[in-house]
Every structure is written in structure tokens, then in C-alpha cells.
Scaffold this motif. Structure first.
Motif, PDB file in Angstrom:
ATOM      1  N   LYS A 182       0.702  -1.226  -0.044  1.00 41.00           N
ATOM      2  CA  LYS A 182      -0.028   0.167  -0.070  1.00 41.00           C
ATOM      3  C   LYS A 182       0.927   1.143   0.090  1.00 41.00           C
ATOM      4  N   VAL A 183       0.610   2.098  -0.841  1.00 44.09           N
ATOM      5  CA  VAL A 183       1.352   3.238  -1.024  1.00 44.09           C
ATOM      6  C   VAL A 183       0.475   4.503  -1.054  1.00 44.09           C
ATOM      7  N   ALA A 184       1.099   5.303  -0.108  1.00 37.34           N
ATOM      8  CA  ALA A 184       0.544   6.803   0.039  1.00 37.34           C
ATOM      9  C   ALA A 184       1.084   7.619  -1.016  1.00 37.34           C
ATOM     10  N   VAL A 185       0.232   8.446  -1.520  1.00 36.20           N
ATOM     11  CA  VAL A 185       0.858   9.385  -2.631  1.00 36.20           C
ATOM     12  C   VAL A 185       0.387  10.820  -2.375  1.00 36.20           C
ATOM     13  N   GLY A 221       0.852  -2.677  -7.270  1.00 39.81           N
ATOM     14  CA  GLY A 221       0.488  -2.328  -5.885  1.00 39.81           C
ATOM     15  C   GLY A 221      -0.769  -1.382  -5.611  1.00 39.81           C
ATOM     16  N   GLU A 222      -0.978  -1.086  -4.512  1.00 42.01           N
ATOM     17  CA  GLU A 222      -2.278  -0.467  -4.227  1.00 42.01           C
ATOM     18  C   GLU A 222      -1.882   0.738  -3.688  1.00 42.01           C
ATOM     19  N   ALA A 223      -2.436   2.040  -4.310  1.00 43.32           N
ATOM     20  CA  ALA A 223      -2.321   3.465  -4.130  1.00 43.32           C
ATOM     21  C   ALA A 223      -3.370   4.036  -3.598  1.00 43.32           C
ATOM     22  N   LEU A 224      -3.006   5.108  -2.861  1.00 48.33           N
ATOM     23  CA  LEU A 224      -3.937   5.976  -2.158  1.00 48.33           C
ATOM     24  C   LEU A 224      -3.658   7.186  -2.316  1.00 48.33           C
ATOM     25  N   PHE A 225      -4.306   8.111  -2.796  1.00 48.43           N
ATOM     26  CA  PHE A 225      -3.868   9.576  -3.148  1.00 48.43           C
ATOM     27  C   PHE A 225      -4.234  10.573  -1.844  1.00 48.43           C
ATOM     28  N   LEU A 226      -3.632  10.915  -1.206  1.00 47.71           N
ATOM     29  CA  LEU A 226      -3.898  11.765  -0.025  1.00 47.71           C
ATOM     30  C   LEU A 226      -4.312  12.986  -0.125  1.00 47.71           C
ATOM     31  N   GLY A 227      -3.974  13.744  -1.382  1.00 43.35           N
ATOM     32  CA  GLY A 227      -4.275  14.927  -1.720  1.00 43.35           C
ATOM     33  C   GLY A 227      -2.842  15.801  -1.866  1.00 43.35           C
ATOM     34  N   ILE A 228      -3.131  17.343  -1.989  1.00 41.44           N
ATOM     35  CA  ILE A 228      -1.902  18.196  -2.005  1.00 41.44           C
ATOM     36  C   ILE A 228      -1.747  18.924  -0.555  1.00 41.44           C
ATOM     37  N   LEU A 236       1.764  19.647   5.489  1.00 46.85           N
ATOM     38  CA  LEU A 236       2.508  18.554   5.056  1.00 46.85           C
ATOM     39  C   LEU A 236       2.705  17.436   5.994  1.00 46.85           C
ATOM     40  N   LYS A 237       2.992  17.840   7.312  1.00 45.82           N
ATOM     41  CA  LYS A 237       3.388  16.901   8.387  1.00 45.82           C
ATOM     42  C   LYS A 237       2.031  15.975   8.605  1.00 45.82           C
ATOM     43  N   ALA A 238       0.955  16.549   8.422  1.00 48.26           N
ATOM     44  CA  ALA A 238      -0.233  15.588   8.672  1.00 48.26           C
ATOM     45  C   ALA A 238      -0.663  14.713   7.671  1.00 48.26           C
ATOM     46  N   LEU A 239      -0.383  15.167   6.617  1.00 47.71           N
ATOM     47  CA  LEU A 239      -0.304  13.961   5.492  1.00 47.71           C
ATOM     48  C   LEU A 239       0.565  13.008   5.418  1.00 47.71           C
ATOM     49  N   ILE A 240       1.851  13.306   5.805  1.00 45.66           N
ATOM     50  CA  ILE A 240       2.883  12.254   5.884  1.00 45.66           C
ATOM     51  C   ILE A 240       2.562  11.469   7.044  1.00 45.66           C
ATOM     52  N   GLU A 241       2.293  12.046   8.037  1.00 47.46           N
ATOM     53  CA  GLU A 241       1.844  11.156   9.204  1.00 47.46           C
ATOM     54  C   GLU A 241       0.578  10.180   8.853  1.00 47.46           C
ATOM     55  N   LYS A 242      -0.289  10.795   8.263  1.00 51.74           N
ATOM     56  CA  LYS A 242      -1.623   9.782   7.583  1.00 51.74           C
ATOM     57  C   LYS A 242      -0.935   8.705   6.731  1.00 51.74           C
ATOM     58  N   GLY A 243      -0.187   9.138   5.885  1.00 49.27           N
ATOM     59  CA  GLY A 243       0.430   8.024   4.966  1.00 49.27           C
ATOM     60  C   GLY A 243       1.012   7.093   5.652  1.00 49.27           C
ATOM     61  N   ILE A 244       2.167   7.387   6.712  1.00 51.10           N
ATOM     62  CA  ILE A 244       2.484   6.202   7.722  1.00 51.10           C
ATOM     63  C   ILE A 244       1.498   5.543   8.286  1.00 51.10           C
ATOM     64  N   CYS A 246      -1.369   4.857   7.403  1.00 49.19           N
ATOM     65  CA  CYS A 246      -2.309   3.792   6.528  1.00 49.19           C
ATOM     66  C   CYS A 246      -1.672   2.852   5.497  1.00 49.19           C
ATOM     67  N   CYS A 247      -0.379   3.101   5.260  1.00 43.87           N
ATOM     68  CA  CYS A 247       0.362   2.426   3.990  1.00 43.87           C
ATOM     69  C   CYS A 247       1.521   1.851   4.427  1.00 43.87           C
ATOM     70  N   ASP A 248       2.278   1.512   3.565  1.00 40.99           N
ATOM     71  CA  ASP A 248       3.607   0.520   3.889  1.00 40.99           C
ATOM     72  C   ASP A 248       4.643   1.567   3.253  1.00 40.99           C
ATOM     73  N   MET A 249       4.359   2.715   2.430  1.00 39.03           N
ATOM     74  CA  MET A 249       5.378   3.432   2.196  1.00 39.03           C
ATOM     75  C   MET A 249       4.716   4.781   1.719  1.00 39.03           C
ATOM     76  N   VAL A 250       5.372   6.029   1.690  1.00 41.62           N
ATOM     77  CA  VAL A 250       5.015   7.117   1.260  1.00 41.62           C
ATOM     78  C   VAL A 250       5.595   7.807   0.241  1.00 41.62           C
ATOM     79  N   ILE A 251       5.028   8.314  -0.879  1.00 39.97           N
ATOM     80  CA  ILE A 251       5.680   9.018  -1.838  1.00 39.97           C
ATOM     81  C   ILE A 251       5.269  10.497  -2.076  1.00 39.97           C
ATOM     82  N   LEU A 252       6.038  11.533  -1.996  1.00 36.73           N
ATOM     83  CA  LEU A 252       5.809  12.770  -2.360  1.00 36.73           C
ATOM     84  C   LEU A 252       6.655  13.189  -3.540  1.00 36.73           C
ATOM     85  N   SER A 253       5.887  14.200  -4.319  1.00 35.53           N
ATOM     86  CA  SER A 253       6.475  14.995  -5.456  1.00 35.53           C
ATOM     87  C   SER A 253       6.343  16.367  -4.952  1.00 35.53           C
TER      88      SER A 253
END
Length: 400
Positions: A182-185, A221-228, A236-244, A246-253
Motif C-alpha cells: 500500500k502506497v500513500a501518494v 501495488g495499491e495506491a492511495l492519493f492523500l491530496g495536495i 505537510l506533516k499531517a499528510l505524511i503522518e496519515k500516510g505512515i 495507513c500505508c507501507d510507504m509514502v511518496i511525495l512529489s
């Protein structure tokens, strides 16, 4: 870690390979297995067909009873029953007997051949046979198609509809597959807005979020877009914490360079550890790789071509590892369409489009959307190379 203390690509891959993530296995219903990756070799538990069966409509016979048959002196056999597909035969053929049988039906005990009905005549309770049958005529023996114990599919196979059909044919109702990571984006930036919203002056639509999500899904894989995330620490911190969570890894762009609004590195350092901040490649130098609660966090560049090139180089190998697909990198050798100049001392990854036997470099820059969209993949230009000549053979690594 100091900002942009660049390391070679090999060092970055070494760090990623050291992350404490291992492939996990789960059992799923066959109805949900399409596109999943097998976690074990699969062998057939049964023979297919599971019994000797007729391949034509006709008469099941003992072949030896027909050996003397001819047009001038036909053989007559008594018809002692009828067997249709799905029936369980209750009769055993004795010398001089036959049974009417339909395609797919199991042969009765004693029969070893089936003569199709067009080649015989039926007269009352007898069938008239005009030519000899041989053992096996009109018959598919048990296990002829698939013998019990045969290896059907290998570990690492990504299941297609043909594979699921094969598994169904031998009775599987569920299979062991690699669990989808599971990947948080997360996209970042005050200037980035979602497609479908009004685009104001100075804003751009988000391409990276969509591209990364679907690249993850394309790999399996299974991807979950958490937003911008906006360019403020709390967002930014809130979304990173949410990704950690609920998911196995986090990808930010975006948010990976040294600008005052780029907070990714400091937030990862606060929540976990920044392993790498800067890779000696172009494009994509300001890439961040970190670890929070044992889960990888990737901060990829904001320019689309840089973002997706680094996804292919860094993230995709980890996803393939977790999915049991480590050897599935698509590459091809082509001839360079025209001369390319590079910066000596900088390892460059250049997007190219395949046109027949040629690789056509796309030189619009990594900030151009079409540099990525028009590209089929990229080529590598080593640090010590300043010029690649037209016609020179290059290796293209495909996106996706």
C-alpha cells in the motif's frame, strides 16, 4: 543530514534494499486473483480430463470387436445403453456390446474406442460397423490434457485471464499471492491544484499525483492519493503522518529542493530519519529517501520527468521486490536518432521516444509535461561521457 549531500545512484539503491520490508503472502479467492502475482509454484492436483472421455458423438466399443469389420462384411454390436456428458457409467461392456455416447461423456468400463455416429448405421438394438476402430479412436485419455502433478504456473507469474482459467480448470478456488504493498501518494506546492478545479494565474494542475498513483497500480501495488499538501509545515506533516499510519510507504512529489518552502526533509527528520538527500543524477538530484517507523518515505522532484524517472529508478524496484517481480524490468537496445551533448561529471537520464529502430531524445527539459508524456523511456549517459553520437547503440529503460 546536510541538504544535498549527494550520493551515487548505487548507494541510494543500496539504502533502499536495506529497508526492513519483505514480501508478504496472502490467500485470495480466484475470482479476485486477476493481475495478482503468484507467491508459489502451482501444480495440478488432478488429471484433466479426470476420466477417459469421448471426443465425438457415437458408439463406445471394444476396439478388438471391430477388427474384422469391412464394407462387405460389417460387424454388428448390441447397443446396451446410453451415456451422456455428466453421467456416471453403470454398464461394463462385454464382448459384442456397445453403448451410445455423447461428446465429453466418460467411457464405460471395457470400452477403449468411440466410433462417430456418421460412420455407422443403427438398426434397432444393433449398431452396424463398416471399418475397424483402433484403441484410443475418439477418446481423450485421463490426464492427456493436464496430468496430475504437472507444474502449471511458476512463482512470480502475474495472473492473466488465461492463467485464472487454467487454475479454474484444475479446481482452484483460491490461490497464494503476494500482498499488494500500500502506497500513500502526496503532491505538494501552493501552485498545484487538482484537475477539475478552476485554474488561476500562477497555478498548475497536478500531474505527478495521478502519474504516481497509476504507476504504482500498473506495477500491481495499491495506491492511495492523500491530496495536495500546501507549503506549510502542519499541512505537510499531517499528510505524511496519515500516510505512515495507513500505508507501507509514502511518496511525495515536490518539496525536495533547498527552497525556503521545501519542508519535506525537516519533517522526515523530525518523524524519523533522512537516509539520503541528494543523488548524483540529472534530472532528479534533489531526491529525499527517508524512514519513518520502519516505512520508506520518498521525496521525489516536482518536475514530471524528474519525478517519474526517479520513481522508475528508485521506487519501482522496491515495489517489484515486494510483489515478487524483481526481474521484470523492460529494456530494449536502439540506435540514437541524433547527437546528444551532456554535462561531464553528471550522470544523466535522458527521456527518449522509440521510433522503429531509433531512440529519439526529447530535449524540452524535465519541467515540460510532454517531455514525460511523449517519452517511452529513458537512456543513461555516464558521468564521463560528454557526447553520444547519432547512430550509437543505447539501452532504453521503459517507463511503467
Amino acid at each position: 543530514m546536510a541538504f544535498l549531500k549527494v550520493v551515487p545512484l548505487e548507494k541510494a539503491l543500496e539504502v533502499i534494499n536495506s529497508f526492513p520490508l519483505k514480501p508478504e503472502i496472502e490467500s485470495v479467492p480466484l475470482s479476485e486473483a486477476l493481475g495478482r502475482v503468484l507467491a508459489e509454484d502451482v501444480t495440478s492436483p488432478i488429471n484433466v480430463p479426470p476420466f477417459d472421455r469421448a471426443t465425438v458423438d457415437g458408439y463406445a466399443v471394444r476396439a478388438e470387436d471391430t477388427f474384422m469389420a469391412s464394407e462387405s462384411e460389417p460387424v454388428r454390436l448390441k447397443v446396451v445403453g446410453e451415456i451422456n456428458a455428466g453421467d456416471t457409467p453403470t454398464v461394463e461392456l462385454k464382448p459384442g456390446e456397445s453403448v451410445y455416447i455423447s461428446t465429453g461423456a466418460p467411457l464405460p468400463e471395457g470400452a477403449d474406442a468411440v466410433i462417430q455416429f456418421e460412420d455407422v448405421d443403427r438398426e434397432g438394438e444393433e449398431v452396424v460397423i463398416y471399418k475397424p476402430a483402433y484403441p484410443g479412436l475418439g477418446v481423450m485419455k485421463a490426464g492427456t490434457d493436464i496430468p496430475r502433478g504437472k507444474t502449471l504456473l511458476k512463482r512470480g507469474t502475474r495472473l492473466t485471464f488465461k492463467d485464472t482459467a487454467l487454475l479454474s480448470a484444475v479446481g482452484f478456488s483460491e490461490v497464494e499471492v503476494f500482498r499488494k504493498p500500500k502506497v500513500a501518494v502526496i503532491s505538494t506546492g501552493n501552485e498545484v491544484v487538482l484537475p477539475g478545479t478552476e485554474l488561476r494565474h500562477g497555478q498548475i494542475y497536478d500531474i505527478n499525483g495521478r502519474a504516481i498513483v497509476d504507476a504504482v497500480r500498473e506495477l500491481g501495488g495499491e495506491a492511495l492519493f492523500l491530496g495536495i499538501a500546501r507549503d506549510d509545515r502542519e499541512s505537510l506533516k499531517a499528510l505524511i503522518e496519515k500516510g505512515i499510519e495507513c500505508c507501507d510507504m509514502v511518496i511525495l512529489s515536490g518539496g525536495a529542493s533547498g527552497g525556503i518552502r521545501d519542508l519535506t526533509s525537516s519533517i522526515i527528520e523530525e518523524l524519523g530519519e533522512v537516509k539520503i538527500h541528494g543523488i548524483a543524477i540529472q534530472p532528479g538530484k534533489p531526491t529525499i529517501i527517508g524512514l519513518i517507523n520502519g516505512k520508506p518515505v520518498f521525496g521525489l522532484p516536482g518536475y514530471p520527468t524528474s519525478c517519474l524517472t526517479n520513481f522508475t529508478l528508485l521506487v519501482a524496484p522496491l515495489l517489484r521486490k515486494l510483489l515478487g517481480r524483481e526481474n521484470e524490468v523492460r529494456k530494449v537496445r536502439k540506435k540514437l536518432a541524433h547527437k546528444v551533448f551532456s554535462v561531464k561529471g553528471r550522470r544523466q537520464f535522458l527521456p527518449v521516444r522509440i521510433e522503429g529502430e531509433k531512440a529519439l531524445p526529447i530535449l524540452k527539459g524535465s519541467g515540460a509535461v510532454t517531455s514525460f508524456v511523449d517519452a517511452d523511456g529513458f537512456i543513461e549517459v555516464p558521468e564521463n561521457v560528454e557526447i553520444l553520437e547519432a547512430g550509437e547503440e543505447v539501452e532504453v529503460t521503459f517507463f511503467g
